[in-house]
Structure formats: C-alpha cells, structure tokens
Design an enzyme around this catalytic site. Structure first.
Site, short mmCIF file in Angstrom:
data_model
loop_
_atom_site.label_atom_id
_atom_site.label_comp_id
_atom_site.label_asym_id
_atom_site.label_seq_id
_atom_site.Cartn_x
_atom_site.Cartn_y
_atom_site.Cartn_z
N MET A 137 81.66 33.69 58.67
CA MET A 137 80.73 34.81 58.43
C MET A 137 80.11 34.64 57.05
O MET A 137 80.84 34.57 56.06
CB MET A 137 81.48 36.16 58.47
CG MET A 137 81.84 36.69 59.85
SD MET A 137 80.48 36.88 61.03
CE MET A 137 79.27 37.83 60.11
N ASP A 175 77.19 32.41 60.56
CA ASP A 175 76.63 33.64 61.12
C ASP A 175 76.34 34.64 60.00
O ASP A 175 77.26 35.14 59.36
CB ASP A 175 77.65 34.21 62.12
CG ASP A 175 77.15 35.45 62.85
OD1 ASP A 175 75.98 35.83 62.67
OD2 ASP A 175 77.96 36.04 63.60
#
Ligand code: DX5
Ligand code: ZN
Length: 225
Positions: A137, A175
């Site tokens: 992330m 992401d």
C-alpha cells in the site's frame, strides 16, 4: 519486464461499471482491481460478493480482489465463488496469516498479503515463501485519489529482496497514488502489478489512460520522470 496494469474500480462510475470496465479492457487492462471495504478496518464502505459476481459476468480479465476488512477468513470463500482470481488480505488483521493464505490457495485463487504504509516489510518474513503476490500500500487504505507516499518505492525494493531470498518470484503489486509520473520508477524498484484508480477512471478517457499508464511504466530510463 512484464508489467500488469490493474485499474481500480473504486474510481469508476458505480452506476456504469460495465461501461467503465469495457473501456479499461480496450485500453489493455490485464486485471481489474476490486476494493472491498468494511467500515472497520478502513473508514469507508464499498461492496460485497453480489457486486463482484456481477462484475465477473461482464469482465474479460481476472478480478484482483483487495480485502480491506476485518476477519477476512469469513468472506474469502464467498469472494472466490463470486469470481475472484486473486485475493489480497491485510497482514494487520490476521494473527494466523499462514492459515489464511493456505485457505485462499485451497479454494483455487492466487493468495496475496497486503501491508499498510506503517507496516514493516519484516511482517512478511515468515510468509514470503508462501505468497503468490504481495500488495504494497503506497497510501493509507480507505480512499482513492490520495498522494503517493514516496517511501513506498524503497519498500518495494525491500519486499523484492525478501521474496528473492525466499526463492519466490511472486508478483509485487503497488496500490495508491500510482500514475504516469511514478510508474516507471515503481517498476524499476520491482513492482510488477500497477493498481491505479483516479489516474485511470478520473480521466475523461479510461481507455487512453490505461494505455498511457502502461507506456509510462515501460518507458526507457532516459524518458523516466
Ligand atoms: C485504496 C485502494 C486503492 C485505490 C487506489 O484504499 O486500495 O485500490 O483505489 O486509488 P488511487 O489509484 O486513486 O490512489
Ligand atoms: Zn486496493
């Protein structure tokens, strides 16, 4: 270097998912990234298995389902049945991560572990040999359109090293805040799946934006921003 482009439907028009999916696929999307949020692990809500099932019916590429939920063990089976080809679960919510990864694999899906920006790479150490992919992330999960956290680039490098040391060629997915300006650097760091929401569906032409993101990701070093 093979890079997969995974448009995130979080930024698509939920009343016109079929149209937006088709546009991304025409632009060469390799996967569709589907963000599942429960209002507990992250401060937002999205969708459940019935919507994923409908997406599966119209999509022609595999679904990459990112579970940002507490107790994912309760739901992985339903998401695989709904059509998920890949499932990512968060290390932060799983005391028995190894069991969950094996469970996802036993259902026939590719199993991945996601880590938040504040979670150290070391959290993956004991599971590095078992995962099909790792999701790094690069923003705090919960919302699209956030700014990329620069530290994520070296984190991707460290994850690559960890996977290599485990003899695992697993994909690394990045992401959050991914766009044409950072795509090539992330690929150089070791990312092989680029997730992008706003960069694709926030543009007027998702087909073109998908194509442009791949071109940017594969641009020669001299052209990299
Ligand atoms: C955020 C989600 C992402 C999100 C990325 O919690 O996991 O997949 O859609 O959105 P962008 O690319 O807009 O940062
Ligand atoms: Zn996601």
């Amino acid at each position: 270097m093979n890079v997969l482009i995974a448009p995130s439907l979080l930024a698509a028009d939920f009343a016109a998912l079929g149209r937006d999916i088709a546009a991304a696929e025409r632009g060469g999307a390799d996967l569709l990234h589907v963000d599942i949020m429960d209002g507990h692990f992250v401060p937002n809500l999205t969708m459940g298995p019935p919507v994923v099932k409908s997406i599966r019916r119209v999509a022609t590429v595999p679904l990459d389902v990112h579970l940002m939920i507490e107790e994912p063990d309760r739901f992985v089976e339903a998401f695989v049945e709904a059509g998920a080809a890949m499932i990512s679960v968060h290390a932060e919510v799983l005391p028995h991560l190894h069991r969950t990864i094996q469970f996802i694999k036993s259902l026939g899906a590719r199993a991945g572990v996601a880590i938040n920006p504040s979670t150290p790479v070391g959290a993956l150490e004991e599971i590095a040999g078992d995962v099909d992919h790792v999701l790094v992330m690069s923003v705090n999960p919960g919302f699209g359109g956030q700014t990329f956290i620069p530290r994520s680039e070296s984190k991707i490098r460290a994850v690559r090293q960890l996977l290599n040391a485990a003899g695992n060629h697993a994909a690394i997915e990045v992401d959050g805040g991914v766009d044409s300006s950072n795509a090539a650097r992330l690929v150089a760091a070791g990312a092989t799946i680029l997730v992008a929401g706003v960069a694709i569906f926030g543009s007027a032409d998702a087909e073109r934006a998908t194509r442009e993101l791949r071109e940017a990701a594969l641009a020669p070093v001299s052209q990299r921003v």
